[in-house]
Design an enzyme around this catalytic site. Structure first.
Site, PDB file in Angstrom:
ATOM      1  CG  ASP A 138       0.969   2.125   7.234  1.00 38.90           C
ATOM      2  OD1 ASP A 138       1.825   3.021   7.084  1.00 38.90           O
ATOM      3  OD2 ASP A 138       0.858   1.135   6.458  1.00 38.90           O
ATOM      4  CB  ILE A 139      -2.841   0.460   3.831  1.00 39.36           C
ATOM      5  CG1 ILE A 139      -3.933  -0.374   3.190  1.00 39.36           C
ATOM      6  CG2 ILE A 139      -1.507   0.280   3.120  1.00 39.36           C
ATOM      7  CD1 ILE A 139      -4.288   0.084   1.775  1.00 39.36           C
TER       8      ILE A 139
ATOM      9  CG  ASN B  95      11.050   6.089   6.474  1.00 39.51           C
ATOM     10  OD1 ASN B  95      12.020   5.868   7.190  1.00 39.51           O
ATOM     11  ND2 ASN B  95      10.001   5.292   6.429  1.00 39.51           N
TER      12      ASN B  95
ATOM     13  CD  GLU C 248       6.900   1.867   0.527  1.00 46.87           C
ATOM     14  OE1 GLU C 248       5.658   1.983   0.617  1.00 46.87           O
ATOM     15  OE2 GLU C 248       7.511   0.817   0.798  1.00 46.87           O
ATOM     16  CB  VAL C 249       3.750   8.064   0.461  1.00 42.73           C
ATOM     17  CG1 VAL C 249       2.663   9.065   0.077  1.00 42.73           C
ATOM     18  CG2 VAL C 249       3.211   6.640   0.358  1.00 42.73           C
TER      19      VAL C 249
ATOM     20  CG  HIS D 180       4.411   9.791   5.590  1.00 34.50           C
ATOM     21  ND1 HIS D 180       4.850  10.127   4.322  1.00 34.50           N
ATOM     22  CD2 HIS D 180       4.961   8.583   5.872  1.00 34.50           C
ATOM     23  CE1 HIS D 180       5.624   9.155   3.858  1.00 34.50           C
ATOM     24  NE2 HIS D 180       5.723   8.213   4.792  1.00 34.50           N
TER      25      HIS D 180
ATOM     26  CG  HIS E 168       5.792   5.771   9.612  1.00 38.45           C
ATOM     27  ND1 HIS E 168       5.134   4.795   8.906  1.00 38.45           N
ATOM     28  CD2 HIS E 168       6.563   6.428   8.710  1.00 38.45           C
ATOM     29  CE1 HIS E 168       5.484   4.853   7.629  1.00 38.45           C
ATOM     30  NE2 HIS E 168       6.363   5.837   7.488  1.00 38.45           N
TER      31      HIS E 168
END
Ligand code: 5GP
Length: 124
Positions: free
Chosen positions: A39-40, A97, A105-106, A110, A112
């Protein structure tokens, strides 16, 4: 496929662009079904994202519409990433999420993967 109020899949979302190699990422695993990368903006000492290669807006979309082989392949990849990073013994947390209230958000499904310290109980 729109599920539970989310918009249709946007092929310009950042994870789609990472999958196509248009944006850089620190990759830790790639196979037929999944890509894993750091993750960024990590929220734990180790924070990896695992995404399916197919175009799915969310966990709801993925589990409702993906072929079974993709679902199995994706989750096996999640487990392999954790094992290969040496996380089975200390442990780790998986989180996905879905939609507005979860703060997704994206709009590309995905998971995490958080690890690297005791993570406390559930929601922070
Ligand atoms: P969400 O809130 O959708 O569950 O999580 C999206 C995650 O993607 C966030 O933790 C965020 O830091 C991460 N992220 C957003 N843009 C990028 C990017 O361009 N590269 C990487 N590696 N992670 C990103």
């Amino acid at each position: 496929m729109p599920v539970s109020g989310l918009p249709p899949y946007d092929p310009q979302n950042v994870f789609a662009r990472i999958l196509r190699g248009e944006l850089p990422s620190k990759r830790v695993h790639e196979d037929e079904f999944a890509l894993a990368f750091h993750d960024i903006a990590p929220q734990a000492p180790l924070h990896v994202l695992v995404i399916p290669k197919g175009a799915y807006v969310s966990a709801a979309d993925f589990h409702a519409t993906a072929p079974e082989a993709e679902i199995a392949g994706f989750w096996r990849a999640v487990a392999k990433v954790a094992k290969d990073l040496g996380l089975e013994q200390p442990g780790y947390r998986l989180l996905a999420n879905v939609g507005h209230d979860a703060g997704q958000e994206v709009p590309h499904f995905h998971v995490h993967l958080f690890a690297g310290k005791p993570l406390g109980r559930m929601l922070g």
